[in-house]
Scaffold this motif. Sequence first.
Motif, PDB file in Angstrom:
ATOM      1  N   SER A 148       0.846  -1.204   0.000  1.00 41.07           N
ATOM      2  CA  SER A 148       0.000   0.000   0.000  1.00 41.07           C
ATOM      3  C   SER A 148       0.874   1.244   0.000  1.00 41.07           C
ATOM      4  O   SER A 148       0.635   2.186  -0.777  1.00 41.07           O
ATOM      5  CB  SER A 148      -0.898   0.037   1.241  1.00 41.07           C
ATOM      6  OG  SER A 148      -1.728  -1.093   1.281  1.00 41.07           O
ATOM      7  N   LEU A 149       1.906   1.258   0.851  1.00 43.89           N
ATOM      8  CA  LEU A 149       2.777   2.436   0.954  1.00 43.89           C
ATOM      9  C   LEU A 149       3.490   2.691  -0.365  1.00 43.89           C
ATOM     10  O   LEU A 149       3.632   3.835  -0.808  1.00 43.89           O
ATOM     11  CB  LEU A 149       3.792   2.248   2.081  1.00 43.89           C
ATOM     12  CG  LEU A 149       3.211   2.296   3.498  1.00 43.89           C
ATOM     13  CD1 LEU A 149       4.239   1.841   4.531  1.00 43.89           C
ATOM     14  CD2 LEU A 149       2.694   3.696   3.826  1.00 43.89           C
ATOM     15  N   GLU A 156       3.796   6.228  -5.118  1.00 42.91           N
ATOM     16  CA  GLU A 156       3.859   6.443  -6.576  1.00 42.91           C
ATOM     17  C   GLU A 156       2.691   7.269  -7.090  1.00 42.91           C
ATOM     18  O   GLU A 156       2.522   7.446  -8.297  1.00 42.91           O
ATOM     19  CB  GLU A 156       3.872   5.090  -7.293  1.00 42.91           C
ATOM     20  CG  GLU A 156       5.181   4.360  -7.156  1.00 42.91           C
ATOM     21  CD  GLU A 156       5.083   2.906  -7.623  1.00 42.91           C
ATOM     22  OE1 GLU A 156       4.121   2.557  -8.347  1.00 42.91           O
ATOM     23  OE2 GLU A 156       5.968   2.126  -7.239  1.00 42.91           O
ATOM     24  N   GLY A 157       1.828   7.731  -6.165  1.00 41.65           N
ATOM     25  CA  GLY A 157       0.690   8.555  -6.599  1.00 41.65           C
ATOM     26  C   GLY A 157      -0.466   7.742  -7.151  1.00 41.65           C
ATOM     27  O   GLY A 157      -1.298   8.265  -7.890  1.00 41.65           O
ATOM     28  N   ALA A 215      -8.425   5.067  -1.913  1.00 42.47           N
ATOM     29  CA  ALA A 215      -7.554   6.023  -1.230  1.00 42.47           C
ATOM     30  C   ALA A 215      -6.354   6.433  -2.070  1.00 42.47           C
ATOM     31  O   ALA A 215      -5.774   5.625  -2.796  1.00 42.47           O
ATOM     32  CB  ALA A 215      -7.051   5.398   0.076  1.00 42.47           C
ATOM     33  N   ALA A 216      -5.990   7.718  -1.953  1.00 40.83           N
ATOM     34  CA  ALA A 216      -4.759   8.223  -2.564  1.00 40.83           C
ATOM     35  C   ALA A 216      -4.223   9.361  -1.708  1.00 40.83           C
ATOM     36  O   ALA A 216      -4.934   9.888  -0.847  1.00 40.83           O
ATOM     37  CB  ALA A 216      -5.039   8.707  -3.992  1.00 40.83           C
ATOM     38  N   ASP A 217      -2.981   9.728  -1.962  1.00 37.71           N
ATOM     39  CA  ASP A 217      -2.311  10.809  -1.230  1.00 37.71           C
ATOM     40  C   ASP A 217      -3.093  12.119  -1.403  1.00 37.71           C
ATOM     41  O   ASP A 217      -3.136  12.686  -2.501  1.00 37.71           O
ATOM     42  CB  ASP A 217      -0.889  10.944  -1.799  1.00 37.71           C
ATOM     43  CG  ASP A 217      -0.074  12.028  -1.098  1.00 37.71           C
ATOM     44  OD1 ASP A 217      -0.648  12.786  -0.288  1.00 37.71           O
ATOM     45  OD2 ASP A 217       1.134  12.100  -1.381  1.00 37.71           O
ATOM     46  N   ALA A 218      -3.679  12.616  -0.303  1.00 36.45           N
ATOM     47  CA  ALA A 218      -4.531  13.814  -0.378  1.00 36.45           C
ATOM     48  C   ALA A 218      -3.740  15.061  -0.749  1.00 36.45           C
ATOM     49  O   ALA A 218      -4.323  16.060  -1.175  1.00 36.45           O
ATOM     50  CB  ALA A 218      -5.242  14.029   0.959  1.00 36.45           C
ATOM     51  N   PRO A 249      -2.055  16.301  -6.122  1.00 36.83           N
ATOM     52  CA  PRO A 249      -3.204  16.534  -7.011  1.00 36.83           C
ATOM     53  C   PRO A 249      -3.380  15.469  -8.092  1.00 36.83           C
ATOM     54  O   PRO A 249      -4.512  15.090  -8.405  1.00 36.83           O
ATOM     55  CB  PRO A 249      -2.913  17.895  -7.648  1.00 36.83           C
ATOM     56  CG  PRO A 249      -1.749  18.474  -6.939  1.00 36.83           C
ATOM     57  CD  PRO A 249      -1.111  17.423  -6.098  1.00 36.83           C
ATOM     58  N   GLU A 250      -2.270  14.959  -8.646  1.00 40.63           N
ATOM     59  CA  GLU A 250      -2.414  13.937  -9.700  1.00 40.63           C
ATOM     60  C   GLU A 250      -3.012  12.661  -9.126  1.00 40.63           C
ATOM     61  O   GLU A 250      -3.825  11.988  -9.752  1.00 40.63           O
ATOM     62  CB  GLU A 250      -1.069  13.580 -10.356  1.00 40.63           C
ATOM     63  CG  GLU A 250      -0.516  14.659 -11.269  1.00 40.63           C
ATOM     64  CD  GLU A 250       0.232  15.736 -10.501  1.00 40.63           C
ATOM     65  OE1 GLU A 250       0.867  15.402  -9.480  1.00 40.63           O
ATOM     66  OE2 GLU A 250       0.160  16.926 -10.890  1.00 40.63           O
ATOM     67  N   ALA A 251      -2.591  12.317  -7.896  1.00 38.31           N
ATOM     68  CA  ALA A 251      -3.112  11.104  -7.252  1.00 38.31           C
ATOM     69  C   ALA A 251      -4.612  11.258  -6.993  1.00 38.31           C
ATOM     70  O   ALA A 251      -5.396  10.333  -7.227  1.00 38.31           O
ATOM     71  CB  ALA A 251      -2.360  10.848  -5.940  1.00 38.31           C
ATOM     72  N   VAL A 252      -5.009  12.457  -6.542  1.00 38.73           N
ATOM     73  CA  VAL A 252      -6.425  12.687  -6.254  1.00 38.73           C
ATOM     74  C   VAL A 252      -7.244  12.664  -7.547  1.00 38.73           C
ATOM     75  O   VAL A 252      -8.358  12.140  -7.591  1.00 38.73           O
ATOM     76  CB  VAL A 252      -6.607  14.007  -5.480  1.00 38.73           C
ATOM     77  CG1 VAL A 252      -8.073  14.342  -5.305  1.00 38.73           C
ATOM     78  CG2 VAL A 252      -5.910  13.923  -4.119  1.00 38.73           C
TER      79      VAL A 252
END
Length: 321
Positions: A16-17, A22-23, A37-40, A43-46
């Motif tokens: 998961s980490l 890697e976004g 879930a993604a890194d809040a 922006p690209e991950a969201v």
Amino acid sequence: MLLDTRNDEAAALRASLEALSEGLAIGIPTETVYGLAADATNPEAVARIYDLKRRPSFNPLICHCCDIEMVGDYACLDPLSEQLATVFWPGPLTLVLHSNPVNRLPSITTAGLDTVAVRVPVGFSNRLINSFGRPLAAPSANLSGRVSATTAQHVAGYFGSELPVVVDGGPTVLGLESTILRVVEGSIELLRPGAVSLEEVESAVGMAVTIPEHSPAIIAPGMLSSHYAPRTPVRLEATEVRGDEVLLTFGQRSVRGSETCVRVFNLSPGGDLAEFAAALYRILDEADRLSASGIAIVPVPASGIGLAINDRLRRAAAPRS
Ligand code: TXA
Ligand code: MG
């Protein structure tokens, strides 16, 4: 890749980490429903979350933090919100707070609002956020408008190989989304009924919660009339069931037609509404696969968790756009 925390939590955490760094977006269990879930803070991950869910970009996401300190990095807690947080976190309560002006999350995460919805979940997701060190934006892991997923298999059914990792923590304990509150001028407004009941909130703070008459500033799909919907039409307040319908019931009521209908699902033979809530989305998904002409659901009392159950059932039954 489906990774079961009950076999090897460390492996699920590592994978998961890696994906989050890697976004990428991943499926994770929370105590309410599974999250996408993604890194809040990325922006690209969201953007990937919106894309995968086919979610309208005007609908902001909930940011999941591991504790109140992390919440404070991104949002301002007024005294009443802090009191609610102390009682209900970690747990199924989301608070809409003002963004921290010196450390804002990307506007794609908050849909450009100057508020942010935050919650501190329980279990694997909390440990994951703690190790990641940053909040995770995570809406429910379903296609926009459809039934939320309460099992990893249900998540995989929606997104298949589009997700590098789906963490399997078994069926979620609560089965309904978090309650969303916001404090406005010293009073507490209910934006979405959920797993924490109004009664619990009111007794924790010793004041009444108001239910806004007008929709809040944003019109969120979770607040649109049709949402949480299976493909099969849903019929509420059923006191009888037709031969080509499925019946959802609880307790020991006798429903005319139940011997000859497609199938009867009793979500809690003992009549416990918490058990009903925990099973609801999974059973709606199962009932949806039976090619019945409709899903008939018996009346559910609106007290306690019943308020949130009725909210979701109304939206599941509403005319589709
Ligand atoms: O239990 C839950 O809350 C689950 C799990 C995964 O944590 N998450 C969830 O997220 O239900 P989602 O995105 O399906 O629903 C979040 C709701 C949406 O209706 C959204 O519009 C609302 O929260 N929301 C987010 N930010 C907001 C804000 N700043 N003001 C008002 N509502 C907001
Ligand atoms: Mg949702």
